[in-house]
Design a protein around this motif. Structure first.
Motif, PDB file in Angstrom:
ATOM      1  N   LYS A 205     -16.585  16.709  -6.387  1.00 30.62           N
ATOM      2  CA  LYS A 205     -16.145  16.591  -4.871  1.00 30.62           C
ATOM      3  C   LYS A 205     -16.067  15.031  -4.746  1.00 30.62           C
ATOM      4  O   LYS A 205     -16.970  14.421  -4.795  1.00 30.62           O
ATOM      5  CB  LYS A 205     -17.110  16.963  -3.887  1.00 30.62           C
ATOM      6  CG  LYS A 205     -16.731  16.719  -2.499  1.00 30.62           C
ATOM      7  CD  LYS A 205     -15.221  16.955  -2.012  1.00 30.62           C
ATOM      8  CE  LYS A 205     -14.866  16.206  -0.599  1.00 30.62           C
ATOM      9  NZ  LYS A 205     -15.693  17.016   0.445  1.00 30.62           N
ATOM     10  N   VAL A 216     -12.207  18.691  -3.709  1.00 26.75           N
ATOM     11  CA  VAL A 216     -12.588  19.056  -4.721  1.00 26.75           C
ATOM     12  C   VAL A 216     -11.705  19.204  -5.933  1.00 26.75           C
ATOM     13  O   VAL A 216     -10.561  19.492  -5.780  1.00 26.75           O
ATOM     14  CB  VAL A 216     -12.947  20.662  -4.496  1.00 26.75           C
ATOM     15  CG1 VAL A 216     -13.595  21.461  -5.938  1.00 26.75           C
ATOM     16  CG2 VAL A 216     -14.417  20.571  -3.583  1.00 26.75           C
ATOM     17  N   GLU A 244     -17.006  21.688  -0.182  1.00 28.13           N
ATOM     18  CA  GLU A 244     -17.812  20.908  -1.376  1.00 28.13           C
ATOM     19  C   GLU A 244     -18.476  21.687  -2.195  1.00 28.13           C
ATOM     20  O   GLU A 244     -18.209  22.931  -2.216  1.00 28.13           O
ATOM     21  CB  GLU A 244     -18.761  19.641  -0.591  1.00 28.13           C
ATOM     22  CG  GLU A 244     -19.824  20.438   0.375  1.00 28.13           C
ATOM     23  CD  GLU A 244     -20.945  19.714   0.968  1.00 28.13           C
ATOM     24  OE1 GLU A 244     -20.710  18.495   0.865  1.00 28.13           O
ATOM     25  OE2 GLU A 244     -21.514  20.079   1.675  1.00 28.13           O
TER      26      GLU A 244
END
Length: 323
Positions: A205, A216, A244
């Protein structure tokens, strides 16, 4: 040697709970061999707790080692505490240790133990994961950290989160950490999978505020410590602007992969799922995904040879009392 019979999945995770203490290790078990439906077992209570370090654990990861043992590594961090949240303090003066538990059977666990992995110039050690390096036979531990200048011992200057790696063969001793991956704005939350051709796929991320953030993203390379090229960016953005903590696993029938992303921009927080037939495929949202709310950043372990039944039986017999 016969191939192991594969059935069921274990999800090791923590729970986001501002009003309680969810920063502990929870187990969720799949409904049989269905990777899309889950129950939080042990009566919804944690299975493992840490009374060391910060007394909280987040972002756990589990690995099945080559010797048959299982190891959980987790961030030593308690966000929800009486003195309140201070993410800037966590980044600059957080724990440089990770928390580890070990088990021969997924039922009986030893630990926790703290292991220092980040150097003194680091502000923290977040989201640790381990992966077997097929080229060397040892295990690579990767985690996110902010490294401050040597002439800044109080960590007052600027520093972006980057990924560091260290190596181990016994989950007790680790080599000195080395920088691994940095990106504009910072990068965190890496997870790794190996495809049928032995190629390494890494997911991570990039910081939300980085100009043109990849969010991501997915990259592929031939070696863990080699060069990578970017395959996908902005994975999981259909679930919200802030995701994330990617996790990746292969279905027991070998017919598809699952990529989960942890949505944290609005309530309820928690995982959403994407799927593709191969790691090079197009990731598509999964309909019918069922997971209790606020199930946060963890890892899925595909199970073998009666492990799902053993965990279900332990749960039926009264579960675990987190020490």
């Amino acid at each position: 040697m016969a191939s192991p019979h594969r059935f069921g999945y274990l999800l090791v995770h923590f729970v986001e709970d501002p009003d309680g203490h969810g920063e502990q290790i929870y187990f969720s078990l799949s409904h049989g061999d269905d990777p899309l439906a889950w129950d939080r077992i042990n009566g919804g209570r944690p299975v493992l707790s840490s009374h060391a370090g910060t007394t909280g654990v987040r972002d756990p990861h589990i690995i099945r080692a080559a010797d048959g043992w299982f190891h959980i590594v987790a961030t030593d961090l308690r966000v929800w505490r009486a003195e309140g949240q201070d993410w800037e303090e966590f980044r600059r003066h957080g724990s440089r240790s990770i928390v580890i538990w070990d088990s021969p059977d997924l039922v009986t666990w030893t630990g926790p133990r703290l292991v220092d992995v980040a150097p003194p110039s680091a502000g923290m050690a977040w989201a640790p994961e381990t992966v077997l390096d097929p080229a060397t036979g040892d295990y690579v531990l990767h985690f996110a950290s902010a490294l401050y200048a040597d002439d800044d011992p109080r960590h007052e200057g600027p520093a972006l989160a980057q990924l560091l790696t260290t190596r181990t063969r016994d989950f007790h001793s680790f080599t000195p950490a080395e920088p691994y991956l940095s990106l504009p704005g910072g990068v965190i939350d890496m997870t790794v999978a190996v495809d049928d051709d032995g190629r390494i796929h890494r997911f991570a991320k990039q910081d939300d505020e980085a100009p043109g953030s990849w969010q991501v993203f997915q990259q592929v390379g031939d070696r863990i410590d080699g060069d990578f090229r970017t395959l996908k960016t902005n994975l999981g953005q259909e679930f919200g602007p802030r995701v994330e903590g990617p996790l990746i696993f292969r279905a027991n029938d070998d017919e598809r992969w699952y990529l989960w992303v942890d949505q944290y921009g609005h309530l309820p927080q928690g995982y959403h799922a994407l799927t593709a037939p191969t790691l090079d495929g197009e990731w598509q949202p999964v309909p019918g995904f069922s997971l209790p709310a606020h199930t946060k950043h963890g890892a899925v372990l595909p199970l073998r040879d009666g492990e799902w039944e053993r965990l279900r039986q332990r749960d039926a017999d009264g579960g675990w009392s987190a020490p």
